[in-house]
Design a protein around this motif. Structure first.
Motif, PDB file in Angstrom:
ATOM      1  N   HIS A   1       1.055  -0.992   0.015  1.00  0.00           N
ATOM      2  CA  HIS A   1       0.638  -0.093   0.133  1.00  0.00           C
ATOM      3  C   HIS A   1       0.696   0.595   0.180  1.00  0.00           C
ATOM      4  O   HIS A   1       2.077   1.345   0.248  1.00  0.00           O
ATOM      5  CB  HIS A   1      -1.033   0.249   1.258  1.00  0.00           C
ATOM      6  N   SER A   2       0.128   2.207  -0.731  1.00  0.00           N
ATOM      7  CA  SER A   2       0.988   3.622  -0.432  1.00  0.00           C
ATOM      8  C   SER A   2       0.797   4.378   1.090  1.00  0.00           C
ATOM      9  O   SER A   2      -0.540   4.514   1.270  1.00  0.00           O
ATOM     10  CB  SER A   2       0.047   4.555  -1.678  1.00  0.00           C
ATOM     11  N   CYS A   3       1.874   4.254   1.695  1.00  0.00           N
ATOM     12  CA  CYS A   3       1.910   4.523   3.179  1.00  0.00           C
ATOM     13  C   CYS A   3       2.537   5.894   3.226  1.00  0.00           C
ATOM     14  O   CYS A   3       3.026   6.934   3.179  1.00  0.00           O
ATOM     15  CB  CYS A   3       2.306   3.322   4.182  1.00  0.00           C
ATOM     16  N   ILE A   4       1.464   7.153   3.852  1.00  0.00           N
ATOM     17  CA  ILE A   4       1.949   8.171   3.847  1.00  0.00           C
ATOM     18  C   ILE A   4       2.276   8.226   5.482  1.00  0.00           C
ATOM     19  O   ILE A   4       2.040   8.551   6.675  1.00  0.00           O
ATOM     20  CB  ILE A   4       0.371   9.695   4.446  1.00  0.00           C
ATOM     21  N   GLY A   5       3.912   9.037   5.567  1.00  0.00           N
ATOM     22  CA  GLY A   5       4.778   8.813   6.691  1.00  0.00           C
ATOM     23  C   GLY A   5       4.313  10.480   7.419  1.00  0.00           C
ATOM     24  O   GLY A   5       4.094  11.168   7.089  1.00  0.00           O
TER      25      GLY A   5
ATOM     26  N   GLN B   1       6.139   3.175   3.341  1.00  0.00           N
ATOM     27  CA  GLN B   1       6.961   3.451   1.920  1.00  0.00           C
ATOM     28  C   GLN B   1       5.805   4.151   1.516  1.00  0.00           C
ATOM     29  O   GLN B   1       4.361   3.130   0.894  1.00  0.00           O
ATOM     30  CB  GLN B   1       7.092   2.719   1.379  1.00  0.00           C
ATOM     31  N   GLY B   2       5.694   4.779   0.923  1.00  0.00           N
ATOM     32  CA  GLY B   2       4.617   5.613   0.411  1.00  0.00           C
ATOM     33  C   GLY B   2       4.795   7.064  -0.267  1.00  0.00           C
ATOM     34  O   GLY B   2       6.283   7.644  -0.266  1.00  0.00           O
ATOM     35  N   PRO B   3       4.133   7.940  -1.691  1.00  0.00           N
ATOM     36  CA  PRO B   3       4.484   8.952  -2.136  1.00  0.00           C
ATOM     37  C   PRO B   3       4.538  10.253  -1.371  1.00  0.00           C
ATOM     38  O   PRO B   3       5.559  11.187  -2.496  1.00  0.00           O
ATOM     39  CB  PRO B   3       3.512   9.427  -3.540  1.00  0.00           C
ATOM     40  N   ALA B   4       4.526  10.734  -0.224  1.00  0.00           N
ATOM     41  CA  ALA B   4       5.057  11.387   0.573  1.00  0.00           C
ATOM     42  C   ALA B   4       4.949  11.010   2.150  1.00  0.00           C
ATOM     43  O   ALA B   4       4.103  10.452   2.569  1.00  0.00           O
ATOM     44  CB  ALA B   4       3.685  12.634   0.376  1.00  0.00           C
ATOM     45  N   SER B   5       5.252  12.209   3.139  1.00  0.00           N
ATOM     46  CA  SER B   5       5.186  12.522   4.608  1.00  0.00           C
ATOM     47  C   SER B   5       5.365  13.563   4.957  1.00  0.00           C
ATOM     48  O   SER B   5       5.435  14.854   4.523  1.00  0.00           O
ATOM     49  CB  SER B   5       6.575  11.370   4.888  1.00  0.00           C
ATOM     50  N   PHE B   6       4.808  13.906   5.996  1.00  0.00           N
ATOM     51  CA  PHE B   6       4.811  15.452   6.469  1.00  0.00           C
ATOM     52  C   PHE B   6       5.237  15.472   7.924  1.00  0.00           C
ATOM     53  O   PHE B   6       5.392  14.222   8.484  1.00  0.00           O
ATOM     54  CB  PHE B   6       3.506  15.811   6.896  1.00  0.00           C
TER      55      PHE B   6
ATOM     56  N   LEU C   1      -7.425  12.378   3.135  1.00  0.00           N
ATOM     57  CA  LEU C   1      -9.057  12.352   2.897  1.00  0.00           C
ATOM     58  C   LEU C   1      -8.700  12.356   1.442  1.00  0.00           C
ATOM     59  O   LEU C   1      -9.608  12.067   1.103  1.00  0.00           O
ATOM     60  CB  LEU C   1      -9.534  12.986   3.663  1.00  0.00           C
ATOM     61  N   GLU C   2      -7.261  12.885   0.878  1.00  0.00           N
ATOM     62  CA  GLU C   2      -7.570  13.593  -1.451  1.00  0.00           C
ATOM     63  C   GLU C   2      -7.905  11.797  -1.994  1.00  0.00           C
ATOM     64  O   GLU C   2      -7.175  11.911  -3.027  1.00  0.00           O
ATOM     65  CB  GLU C   2      -6.895  13.799  -1.010  1.00  0.00           C
ATOM     66  N   GLY C   3      -7.534  10.767  -0.878  1.00  0.00           N
ATOM     67  CA  GLY C   3      -7.248   9.098  -1.504  1.00  0.00           C
ATOM     68  C   GLY C   3      -5.518   8.707  -1.592  1.00  0.00           C
ATOM     69  O   GLY C   3      -5.245   8.068  -3.102  1.00  0.00           O
ATOM     70  N   VAL C   4      -4.745   9.412  -1.404  1.00  0.00           N
ATOM     71  CA  VAL C   4      -3.315   9.281  -1.874  1.00  0.00           C
ATOM     72  C   VAL C   4      -2.898   7.813  -1.266  1.00  0.00           C
ATOM     73  O   VAL C   4      -2.087   7.875  -1.753  1.00  0.00           O
ATOM     74  CB  VAL C   4      -2.611  10.230  -1.188  1.00  0.00           C
ATOM     75  N   GLY C   5      -3.466   7.421   0.149  1.00  0.00           N
ATOM     76  CA  GLY C   5      -2.636   6.615   0.615  1.00  0.00           C
ATOM     77  C   GLY C   5      -3.551   6.324   1.875  1.00  0.00           C
ATOM     78  O   GLY C   5      -4.289   7.085   2.687  1.00  0.00           O
TER      79      GLY C   5
END
Length: 294
Positions: free
Chosen positions: A189-193, A217-222, A233-237
């Motif tokens: 899965h795409s995981c937001i860090g 592991q995913g496309p973005a972290s904050f 909420l935007e469906g990124v992961g």
């Protein structure tokens, strides 16, 4: 010059009283000790500050010049000391807090209005940081942090009940991706860090005697938990946040919680500070207001 402040204050009182006996009584010292102190000051300055006779005492020209600058300076020092003493008995002044943004919303904001009404002379200076900090080095009076991140030499007061991390995704995301049943499924899965300054937070899971951690592991972290959930909420992961903060979104059907049976509760947030000794009244008031049972 050593002892200058005490000797200058003594000189100002003698000049005001125009009498060594009355000045010594006011200072709570012997007349001989006061005379010795003034002579020592005059010797170091190389000037006579007080003219003395058997009947009277008066400032010399040099003494009068010194008093013009000295009297208001001593008054300002006394006012500063009075304000400082006031903080011991009266809840007033500034409290500098370091606290994660999520904890600010959960701990500070709900009680802030009542606290401000009860203690109008206290000003809270709140700094947001997710990272554990050295309170003394950072010149903070207190902090709020999860229990596991608080140094052992700190005094900690519980300010929330036990918390639990929630792993969530949007319904739209799960229309396109399978729901994970085991933490190991997250690798697909795409995981937001969520990121601390020293690195990415590793998701911790526990079930019975089994425990494991997952590096998202995913496309973005904050470094802001609100942005993590916004991306979810935007469906990124898939992302994580404190369960209590997400109950509304889950009740509305905007978020779907997964792996709930792998996310046990843990000790929540604590207010922590360095010492109980000589504690300012303002900090005591904040502790009483934020502690869990208040």
């Amino acid at each position: 010059m050593k002892n200058d402040l005490g000797e200058l204050s003594a000189f100002a009182i003698v000049a005001e009283e125009r009498n060594f006996t009355r000045a010594a009584a006011r200072l709570g010292i012997s007349q001989s000790a006061l005379s010795h102190s003034i002579r020592g000051l005059e010797k170091r300055l190389g000037l006579q500050l007080l003219a003395r006779t058997t009947r009277s005492v008066a400032p010399t020209a040099a003494g009068s010049t010194l008093l013009l600058e000295l009297a208001p300076a001593l008054e300002r020092i006394e006012q500063a000391l009075a304000e400082t003493r006031k903080q011991k008995d009266t809840p007033s002044g500034r409290i500098r807090l370091i606290i994660p943004r999520t904890a600010t919303k959960a701990v500070i904001v709900p009680k802030l209005a009542q606290f401000a009404r009860s203690y109008p002379e206290i000003v809270l200076e709140v700094t947001s940081s997710n990272d554990p900090v050295d309170l003394v080095a950072g010149e903070y009076d207190a902090g709020v942090q999860l229990g596991e991140f608080i140094q052992k030499d700190m005094i900690a007061v519980r300010v929330t009940r036990e918390l639990r991390l929630a792993v969530v995704g949007s319904p739209e995301y799960f229309k396109l991706n399978s729901i994970p049943k085991h933490p190991q499924d997250l690798k697909d899965h795409s995981c937001i860090g969520f990121r601390f300054s020293k690195g990415l937070y590793r998701w911790e899971f526990e079930k019975g005697r089994k425990s494991l951690t997952v590096s998202p592991q995913g496309p973005a972290s904050f470094d802001d938990p609100d942005l993590v959930i916004q991306a979810v909420l935007e469906g990124v992961g898939i992302g994580t946040a404190m369960e209590d903060s997400l109950k509304g979104l889950m009740a509305e059907g905007r978020l779907v919680q997964v792996l709930k049976d792998w996310c046990p509760s843990f000790p929540g947030y604590f207010l922590y500070y360095p010492s109980r000794r000589n504690q300012p009244a303002a900090l005591g008031a904040l502790i009483d207001s934020l502690r869990l049972d208040s």
